[in-house]
Design a protein around this motif. Structure first.
Motif, PDB file in Angstrom:
ATOM      1  N   GLY A 167       0.918  -1.199  -0.006  1.00  0.00           N
ATOM      2  CA  GLY A 167      -0.001  -0.141  -0.027  1.00  0.00           C
ATOM      3  C   GLY A 167       0.950   1.228  -0.022  1.00  0.00           C
ATOM      4  O   GLY A 167       0.592   2.277  -0.728  1.00  0.00           O
ATOM      5  N   LEU A 168       1.833   1.258   0.751  1.00  0.00           N
ATOM      6  CA  LEU A 168       2.747   2.479   1.067  1.00  0.00           C
ATOM      7  C   LEU A 168       3.438   2.818  -0.510  1.00  0.00           C
ATOM      8  O   LEU A 168       3.588   3.827  -0.931  1.00  0.00           O
ATOM      9  N   ILE A 169       3.959   1.502  -1.060  1.00  0.00           N
ATOM     10  CA  ILE A 169       4.690   1.676  -2.397  1.00  0.00           C
ATOM     11  C   ILE A 169       3.758   2.327  -3.334  1.00  0.00           C
ATOM     12  O   ILE A 169       3.872   3.095  -4.229  1.00  0.00           O
ATOM     13  N   ALA A 170       2.700   1.721  -3.431  1.00  0.00           N
ATOM     14  CA  ALA A 170       1.572   2.275  -4.536  1.00  0.00           C
ATOM     15  C   ALA A 170       1.288   3.559  -4.047  1.00  0.00           C
ATOM     16  O   ALA A 170       1.056   4.497  -5.228  1.00  0.00           O
ATOM     17  N   PHE A 171       1.166   4.068  -3.025  1.00  0.00           N
ATOM     18  CA  PHE A 171       0.802   5.384  -2.603  1.00  0.00           C
ATOM     19  C   PHE A 171       2.011   6.336  -3.154  1.00  0.00           C
ATOM     20  O   PHE A 171       1.547   7.532  -3.555  1.00  0.00           O
ATOM     21  N   ARG A 172       3.216   6.005  -2.910  1.00  0.00           N
ATOM     22  CA  ARG A 172       4.247   6.839  -3.345  1.00  0.00           C
ATOM     23  C   ARG A 172       4.164   6.959  -5.043  1.00  0.00           C
ATOM     24  O   ARG A 172       4.637   7.839  -5.369  1.00  0.00           O
ATOM     25  N   GLN A 173       4.031   5.605  -5.640  1.00  0.00           N
ATOM     26  CA  GLN A 173       4.231   5.603  -7.095  1.00  0.00           C
ATOM     27  C   GLN A 173       2.869   6.549  -7.460  1.00  0.00           C
ATOM     28  O   GLN A 173       2.927   7.366  -8.591  1.00  0.00           O
ATOM     29  N   GLN A 174       1.824   6.446  -6.970  1.00  0.00           N
ATOM     30  CA  GLN A 174       0.524   7.019  -7.395  1.00  0.00           C
ATOM     31  C   GLN A 174       0.595   8.759  -7.639  1.00  0.00           C
ATOM     32  O   GLN A 174       0.052   9.515  -8.082  1.00  0.00           O
ATOM     33  N   THR A 175       1.178   8.936  -6.249  1.00  0.00           N
ATOM     34  CA  THR A 175       1.459  10.565  -5.962  1.00  0.00           C
ATOM     35  C   THR A 175       2.464  11.251  -6.115  1.00  0.00           C
ATOM     36  O   THR A 175       2.713  12.286  -6.448  1.00  0.00           O
ATOM     37  N   ASN A 176       3.678  10.292  -6.388  1.00  0.00           N
ATOM     38  CA  ASN A 176       5.021  10.826  -6.627  1.00  0.00           C
ATOM     39  C   ASN A 176       5.255  11.888  -5.475  1.00  0.00           C
ATOM     40  O   ASN A 176       5.769  12.898  -5.786  1.00  0.00           O
ATOM     41  N   LEU A 177       4.870  11.511  -4.114  1.00  0.00           N
ATOM     42  CA  LEU A 177       5.017  12.479  -3.053  1.00  0.00           C
ATOM     43  C   LEU A 177       6.119  12.008  -2.302  1.00  0.00           C
ATOM     44  O   LEU A 177       5.958  12.233  -1.019  1.00  0.00           O
ATOM     45  N   ALA A 178       7.173  11.167  -2.553  1.00  0.00           N
ATOM     46  CA  ALA A 178       7.978  10.408  -1.533  1.00  0.00           C
ATOM     47  C   ALA A 178       8.378  11.662  -0.723  1.00  0.00           C
ATOM     48  O   ALA A 178       8.709  11.315   0.453  1.00  0.00           O
TER      49      ALA A 178
END
Length: 184
Positions: A167-178
């Motif tokens: 879920g966290l990896i998908a969130f980072r990829q989705q938003t590009n907000l690392a």
């Protein structure tokens, strides 16, 4: 006569245990006294105070006050009226020294030498964490059932994230907000 005292004592203990079920409590008053005593510089004076507070009987009285009154208040209200609600930790990083103050509502993070602080605030009634910096408050995330959170994005949109690696990896990829939250 002795049997009546034992029966009376047992009745009181049973009544108290029924009234205060699951109320172990934090024993804030007693712990505050012990903490104060431990902060005395001389180990000899520390020991003298410790023994004297048992003889006088400061420690037994504080323990009984915690047991019968203060822990009950904590159980029913959720807050201990004498506990330490604020702690400050100093964290040294390669980017400087930060003071992190923990309060009952969240955290205040201040870099040494700077006036502005970052506030992380927990809104208990909504189960949500907010961030405030320089007078601007933003919603960060809200806990929802099934180990998920609603993430509030800077553009006002929301996304549900599973609290696991996928879920966290998908969130980072989705938003590009690392690095977004770390930089604001």
């Amino acid at each position: 006569m002795k049997n009546k005292n034992i029966a009376f004592s047992m009745a009181i203990i049973t009544t108290i245990s029924l009234l205060f079920t699951s109320c172990i409590g934090s024993f804030g008053l007693t712990n505050k006294l012990l903490k104060w005593n431990k902060e005395i510089d001389s180990k000899f004076v520390n020991e003298l105070v410790f023994v004297a507070f048992h003889i006088i009987p400061v420690y037994p009285v504080s323990f009984i006050a915690d047991l019968l009154v203060i822990n009950s208040i904590e159980f029913w209200s959720g807050e201990n009226p004498v506990s330490d609600t604020v702690s400050v930790n100093k964290i040294e990083t390669e980017n400087g020294v930060y003071l992190v103050e923990t309060t009952s509502t969240g955290y205040t993070i201040t870099k040494e030498g700077e006036e502005l602080s970052l506030y992380l605030l927990f809104e208990q009634n909504e189960n949500r964490w907010d961030m405030e910096y320089d007078g601007v408050r933003q919603k960060l995330f809200k806990h929802i059932p099934e180990d998920r959170v609603v993430m509030f994005l800077p553009d006002g949109s929301e996304t549900i994230v599973s609290l696991d690696n996928t879920g966290l990896i998908a969130f980072r990829q989705q938003t590009n907000l690392a690095g977004y939250y770390a930089s604001h």
